[in-house]
Motif scaffolding. Structure first.
Motif, short mmCIF file in Angstrom:
data_model
loop_
_atom_site.label_atom_id
_atom_site.label_comp_id
_atom_site.label_asym_id
_atom_site.label_seq_id
_atom_site.Cartn_x
_atom_site.Cartn_y
_atom_site.Cartn_z
N GLN A 121 0.83 -1.21 0.00
CA GLN A 121 0.00 0.00 0.00
C GLN A 121 0.86 1.26 0.00
OE1 GLN A 121 -2.43 -0.84 3.45
NE2 GLN A 121 -4.17 -1.41 2.17
N ALA A 122 1.93 1.24 0.77
CA ALA A 122 2.84 2.40 0.81
C ALA A 122 3.48 2.60 -0.56
CB ALA A 122 3.90 2.21 1.89
N ASN A 123 3.94 1.51 -1.17
CA ASN A 123 4.58 1.62 -2.49
C ASN A 123 3.60 2.12 -3.55
OD1 ASN A 123 6.99 0.71 -1.41
ND2 ASN A 123 6.64 -1.41 -2.02
N ASP A 124 2.37 1.59 -3.53
CA ASP A 124 1.37 2.03 -4.49
C ASP A 124 1.04 3.50 -4.30
OD1 ASP A 124 1.29 -0.56 -5.44
OD2 ASP A 124 -0.64 -1.05 -4.50
N ARG A 125 0.85 3.89 -3.06
CA ARG A 125 0.51 5.30 -2.78
C ARG A 125 1.67 6.20 -3.18
NH1 ARG A 125 -3.01 8.58 -0.08
NH2 ARG A 125 -4.41 6.88 0.38
N GLU A 126 2.89 5.76 -2.92
CA GLU A 126 4.06 6.56 -3.28
C GLU A 126 4.13 6.76 -4.80
OE1 GLU A 126 8.50 6.77 -1.61
OE2 GLU A 126 7.96 4.83 -2.47
N ALA A 127 3.81 5.72 -5.55
CA ALA A 127 3.85 5.83 -7.00
C ALA A 127 2.74 6.74 -7.53
CB ALA A 127 3.71 4.44 -7.62
N PRO B 246 2.21 11.75 -6.70
CA PRO B 246 2.40 12.96 -7.52
C PRO B 246 1.26 13.22 -8.50
CG PRO B 246 4.40 11.66 -7.46
CD PRO B 246 3.32 10.83 -6.82
N MET B 247 0.60 12.15 -8.96
CA MET B 247 -0.49 12.32 -9.94
C MET B 247 -1.82 12.65 -9.29
SD MET B 247 0.44 9.14 -12.43
CE MET B 247 0.75 8.02 -11.07
N LEU B 248 -2.00 12.24 -8.04
CA LEU B 248 -3.30 12.36 -7.39
C LEU B 248 -3.56 13.71 -6.74
CD1 LEU B 248 -3.58 8.92 -5.57
CD2 LEU B 248 -4.76 9.65 -7.62
N ASP C 177 -0.01 15.14 3.23
CA ASP C 177 -0.83 14.16 3.95
C ASP C 177 -0.58 12.75 3.43
OD1 ASP C 177 -1.97 16.14 5.50
OD2 ASP C 177 -3.83 16.23 4.33
N SER C 178 -0.45 12.63 2.13
CA SER C 178 -0.19 11.33 1.53
C SER C 178 1.19 10.82 1.92
CB SER C 178 -0.31 11.43 0.01
OG SER C 178 -0.34 10.15 -0.56
N LEU C 179 2.17 11.71 1.94
CA LEU C 179 3.52 11.30 2.37
C LEU C 179 3.52 10.85 3.82
CD1 LEU C 179 5.80 14.01 0.72
CD2 LEU C 179 5.35 11.67 -0.06
N GLU C 180 2.75 11.51 4.65
CA GLU C 180 2.65 11.11 6.06
C GLU C 180 2.01 9.72 6.17
OE1 GLU C 180 0.60 14.16 8.21
OE2 GLU C 180 2.21 15.59 7.91
N ARG C 181 1.01 9.47 5.35
CA ARG C 181 0.36 8.15 5.37
C ARG C 181 1.34 7.06 4.91
NH1 ARG C 181 -5.43 7.77 2.99
NH2 ARG C 181 -5.70 9.07 4.80
#
Length: 69
Positions: A22-28, A31-33, A42-46
């Motif tokens: 989940q972290a890897n998917d969110r990290e990828a 930038p687009m979201l 917030d996303s980086l914190e998650r």
């Protein structure tokens, strides 16, 4: 290691792997979201939280193995 502790320790590994994915998917996708800086942070914190939880679960599994071996 008793059977119940072994099952518990083995059960933590898939949970940790899921959090890492989940972290890897969110990290990828981050930038687009996110169009706003606050959403991006917030996303980086998650992502950081997911990875910390995965490390904690793996450490917990290792402690269980060491305590009962």
């Amino acid at each position: 290691m008793n059977r119940m502790t072994e099952i518990e320790a083995r059960g933590l590994e898939p949970r940790a792997a899921l959090l890492e994915r989940q972290a890897n998917d969110r990290e990828a996708e981050t930038p687009m979201l996110h169009r706003s800086v606050s959403g991006y942070y917030d996303s980086l914190e998650r992502i950081t939280r997911y990875r910390q939880q995965a490390r904690d679960l793996r450490a917990q599994a290792e402690r269980l193995r060491q305590e009962t071996s």
